[in-house]
Design a protein around this motif. Structure first.
Motif, PDB file in Angstrom:
ATOM      1  N   ILE A 396       0.253  57.422  17.014  1.00 11.14           N
ATOM      2  CA  ILE A 396       1.634  57.198  17.436  1.00 11.14           C
ATOM      3  C   ILE A 396       1.747  56.377  18.721  1.00 11.14           C
ATOM      4  O   ILE A 396       2.681  55.580  18.878  1.00 11.14           O
ATOM      5  N   ILE A 397       0.797  56.531  19.640  1.00 13.11           N
ATOM      6  CA  ILE A 397       0.904  55.853  20.946  1.00 13.11           C
ATOM      7  C   ILE A 397       1.103  54.340  20.820  1.00 13.11           C
ATOM      8  O   ILE A 397       1.981  53.771  21.486  1.00 13.11           O
ATOM      9  N   PRO A 398       0.341  53.616  19.961  1.00 13.30           N
ATOM     10  CA  PRO A 398       0.603  52.177  19.821  1.00 13.30           C
ATOM     11  C   PRO A 398       2.027  51.875  19.338  1.00 13.30           C
ATOM     12  O   PRO A 398       2.639  50.889  19.770  1.00 13.30           O
ATOM     13  N   LEU A 399       2.556  52.721  18.463  1.00 17.10           N
ATOM     14  CA  LEU A 399       3.935  52.541  17.995  1.00 17.10           C
ATOM     15  C   LEU A 399       4.919  52.739  19.146  1.00 17.10           C
ATOM     16  O   LEU A 399       5.895  51.988  19.285  1.00 17.10           O
ATOM     17  N   GLU A 400       4.664  53.768  19.976  1.00 23.23           N
ATOM     18  CA  GLU A 400       5.538  54.039  21.127  1.00 23.23           C
ATOM     19  C   GLU A 400       5.518  52.867  22.107  1.00 23.23           C
ATOM     20  O   GLU A 400       6.560  52.448  22.613  1.00 23.23           O
ATOM     21  N   HIS A 401       4.310  52.341  22.379  1.00 17.45           N
ATOM     22  CA  HIS A 401       4.197  51.218  23.311  1.00 17.45           C
ATOM     23  C   HIS A 401       4.938  49.988  22.791  1.00 17.45           C
ATOM     24  O   HIS A 401       5.653  49.317  23.538  1.00 17.45           O
ATOM     25  N   TYR A 402       4.760  49.696  21.510  1.00 17.83           N
ATOM     26  CA  TYR A 402       5.438  48.528  20.933  1.00 17.83           C
ATOM     27  C   TYR A 402       6.953  48.727  20.950  1.00 17.83           C
ATOM     28  O   TYR A 402       7.711  47.811  21.283  1.00 17.83           O
ATOM     29  N   MET A 403       7.392  49.929  20.604  1.00 17.55           N
ATOM     30  CA  MET A 403       8.837  50.214  20.589  1.00 17.55           C
ATOM     31  C   MET A 403       9.430  50.040  21.984  1.00 17.55           C
ATOM     32  O   MET A 403      10.539  49.497  22.138  1.00 17.55           O
ATOM     33  N   ALA A 404       8.689  50.480  23.006  1.00 20.82           N
ATOM     34  CA  ALA A 404       9.178  50.346  24.385  1.00 20.82           C
ATOM     35  C   ALA A 404       9.350  48.878  24.774  1.00 20.82           C
ATOM     36  O   ALA A 404      10.243  48.532  25.558  1.00 20.82           O
ATOM     37  N   SER A 405       8.509  48.006  24.192  1.00 18.57           N
ATOM     38  CA  SER A 405       8.597  46.578  24.513  1.00 18.57           C
ATOM     39  C   SER A 405       9.847  45.921  23.919  1.00 18.57           C
ATOM     40  O   SER A 405      10.192  44.793  24.283  1.00 18.57           O
ATOM     41  N   LEU A 406      10.518  46.611  23.003  1.00 18.50           N
ATOM     42  CA  LEU A 406      11.722  46.068  22.364  1.00 18.50           C
ATOM     43  C   LEU A 406      12.982  46.319  23.189  1.00 18.50           C
ATOM     44  O   LEU A 406      14.051  45.824  22.872  1.00 18.50           O
ATOM     45  N   MET A 407      12.831  47.132  24.253  1.00 15.75           N
ATOM     46  CA  MET A 407      13.972  47.455  25.121  1.00 15.75           C
ATOM     47  C   MET A 407      14.302  46.250  26.004  1.00 15.75           C
ATOM     48  O   MET A 407      13.407  45.666  26.628  1.00 15.75           O
ATOM     49  N   PRO A 408      15.561  45.836  26.067  1.00 18.76           N
ATOM     50  CA  PRO A 408      15.933  44.724  26.953  1.00 18.76           C
ATOM     51  C   PRO A 408      15.591  45.049  28.411  1.00 18.76           C
ATOM     52  O   PRO A 408      15.608  46.218  28.818  1.00 18.76           O
ATOM     53  N   LEU A 409      15.275  44.021  29.193  1.00 20.43           N
ATOM     54  CA  LEU A 409      14.964  44.218  30.605  1.00 20.43           C
ATOM     55  C   LEU A 409      16.202  44.699  31.349  1.00 20.43           C
ATOM     56  O   LEU A 409      17.329  44.285  31.038  1.00 20.43           O
ATOM     57  N   GLN A 410      15.979  45.579  32.345  1.00 21.33           N
ATOM     58  CA  GLN A 410      17.112  46.156  33.071  1.00 21.33           C
ATOM     59  C   GLN A 410      17.929  45.082  33.790  1.00 21.33           C
ATOM     60  O   GLN A 410      19.152  45.195  33.909  1.00 21.33           O
ATOM     61  N   LYS A 411      17.251  44.016  34.236  1.00 23.67           N
ATOM     62  CA  LYS A 411      17.967  42.960  34.968  1.00 23.67           C
ATOM     63  C   LYS A 411      18.935  42.177  34.066  1.00 23.67           C
ATOM     64  O   LYS A 411      19.823  41.479  34.558  1.00 23.67           O
TER      65      LYS A 411
END
Length: 553
Positions: A396-411
């Motif tokens: 699951i960890i690789p899926l979690e890491h990839y999913m987190a990369s899909l989040m728009p940057l806060q800026k």
């Protein structure tokens, strides 16, 4: 009892929908009782009339006809051996099922055509606390069968005094002269490498009976005949494959199914499962039809009739009578589905499935060493659960890491513009990322991980995991946008805005405030206070007639 965990069983988790009474309001009669149990039922058996619901307690609890027929009565027909205290000439029996949990008694009676009378005591709960309710039944049932209704009323009154099952708390629960000490699991709990430490109970008399878990089964005991195939079964569960479990008794069937569905933790099990399924169940036709592919369900049965009816199912696990603790029992063998026989099917795992990952032989050696050293079953279970947890986490960890990369940057989140969208999940991009951040970083097991992921993408578990993560990310995005608005200068923004735009902002802020106060958005209390102040400031800038409209007296 539901695996998701904590709501009442429904079609994807068991047999019960919301009961007619629902949750009782705080302070209402039996409110504390209903925090633990929905009701307690007594079912009697008649050779000519079949099962009959004799008693429901509390008496004001209403069961629908379907709940009573397909849930309570079918679980109460379970009749298997379990350790218990019984009077001479009696046979104490019990079964664990999702929804109801029951314990039966059979007594010789020459006046009855069948030669004995049979009665079941059934607990119905929305909580998945299988081990707690097993312990409760083992205490209550023998006394009830001797003293009947008065005993049941006394026990229910004791349960009605128990503290609420608040996640994360360790509680002492008195019942029938015994104190059960339990820890209520929470999402903040970290996986233990062994049984939890006992809490201090110097001032408690009698000393409490400490349950190592309220909900986790003894995984090692459940998996004893299939330890050589744990990894294969883990893959079948991960991929949402249809699996028929044919067991010698409802108790063995129920525990095996519940053990299988728990082996994906911390990944939520999103498929259907039935710990004990009979030909009387309302979904019998749906599961046995051959006009469509078998559904993603783990089905526990005891009737060999299902071998013939479900011959088209791709995976069948046939297990024999449980052996006494001690040496490792003979492991079931892998067999081709074509070797299934209708009437005399020998124990085995009948499947043509080939695993994607290589088997970890070190696990079996470690468990065998534990048996040789007479390591307690709880410790063996901890070893097994740790192995499965680490395997699932590595996946699951690789899926979690990839999913987190899909989040728009806060800026990229600005106060007065619609927040940016979450980037789409691209399976090919994810598979390419595995070369540098795949399971090989945390897991020594070799094999075709890419092939396993590709097949996982088609399973209900990927769909369930993705929907949940996407929902959490969308809520986080909304919370960050609310924080950006609250940190901006609202008065400068309002200077060149029309009344329509200002009213629109008020309505949107209020909507988000309601969602945040309902804990649907991860927002700090300081942000909530600022949002309320903003709403007051904005409304105060509007004409009186609009103020009255937005803030009616």
């Amino acid at each position: 009892m539901d695996q998701g965990s904590g709501g009442g069983p429904h079609r994807a988790r068991g047999r019960f929908g919301a009961p007619s009474c629902g949750a009782r309001a705080p302070g209402a009669p039996w409110a504390r009782f209903s925090a633990w149990l929905e009701c307690v039922c007594v079912v009697t058996f008649d050779l000519e009339l079949g099962q009959a619901l004799e008693l429901v307690y509390p008496s004001d609890f209403q069961l629908t006809d379907k709940e009573a027929a397909s849930g309570i009565l079918s679980s109460a027909s379970a009749f298997v051996s379990v350790e218990g205290r019984g009077a001479p000439g009696t046979r104490m029996t019990g079964t664990v099922t999702v929804g109801p949990l029951c314990l039966c008694r059979q007594v010789k009676d020459s006046s009855v055509k069948r030669g004995y009378f049979q009665k079941s005591l059934v607990l119905v709960s929305r909580l998945p606390f299988v081990r707690l309710f097993q312990a409760l039944l083992s205490l209550v049932a023998p006394e009830y069968f001797d003293k009947l209704a008065p005993c049941l009323e006394a026990v229910c009154s004791e349960v009605d005094q128990w503290p609420a099952p608040v996640p994360g708390q360790t509680l002492n629960l008195p019942v029938m002269g015994v104190v059960l000490q339990v820890h209520i699991p929470s999402s903040a709990d970290k996986p233990e490498s062994g049984p939890p430490k006992q809490c201090s109970h110097k001032n408690l008399l009698p000393a409490p009976v400490v349950l190592t878990s309220v909900h986790e089964l003894d995984l090692f005991r459940c998996f004893r005949p299939v330890l050589a195939h744990v990894q294969l079964l883990w893959e079948l569960m991960l991929l949402g494959e249809p699996l028929l479990v044919l067991a010698p008794s409802p108790a063995v069937s129920s525990e095996m199914v519940l053990a299988l569905t728990s082996c994906l933790q911390p990944l939520k099990f999103c498929c259907d499962y039935r710990p004990y399924f009979t030909i009387h169940d309302s979904e019998f036709k749906e599961f046995t039809t051959r006009t469509q592919a078998p559904p993603s369900v783990v089905l526990g049965v005891t009737n060999p009739f299902f071998i013939k009816t479900l011959q088209h199912w791709p995976h069948v696990l046939r297990i024999g009578e449980p052996k006494m603790p001690g040496d490792l029992p003979k492991q079931v063998k892998l067999k081709k589905p074509s070797r299934l026989k209708t009437l005399d099917t020998k124990p085995g795992l009948y499947t043509a499935y080939t695993t994607y990952l290589h088997r970890d032989k070190a696990l079996l050696r470690r468990l065998l060493k534990g048996l040789q050293k007479k390591r307690p079953s709880d410790m063996q279970t901890a070893v097994l659960r740790r192995h499965l947890l680490e395997l699932t986490q590595s996946f699951i960890i690789p899926l979690e890491h990839y999913m987190a990369s899909l989040m728009p940057l806060q800026k990229s989140i600005t106060p007065w513009k619609t927040p940016p969208q979450i980037h789409p999940f691209c399976q090919d991009d994810f598979l390419r990322s595995l070369e540098h951040s795949g399971p090989q970083l945390t897991c020594l097991i070799k094999g075709d991980w890419l092939g396993l992921y590709r097949r996982f993408f088609k399973s209900p578990h990927f769909d369930g995991w993705y929907r949940q993560r996407h929902k959490e990310m969308a809520q986080k995005l909304e919370a960050l946008h609310l924080e950006a608005i609250c940190e901006a200068n609202i008065e400068i923004w309002m200077k060149d805005k029309s009344e329509v735009e200002v009213v629109d902002l008020v309505l949107k802020l209020r909507e988000r405030l309601v969602r945040a106060q309902g804990h649907q958005l991860p927002v700090k209390e300081a942000t909530l206070k600022r949002a309320r102040l903003y709403i007051e400031t904005v409304i105060g800038s509007l004409p009186k007639d609009l103020q009255v409209l937005l803030c009616p007296p």
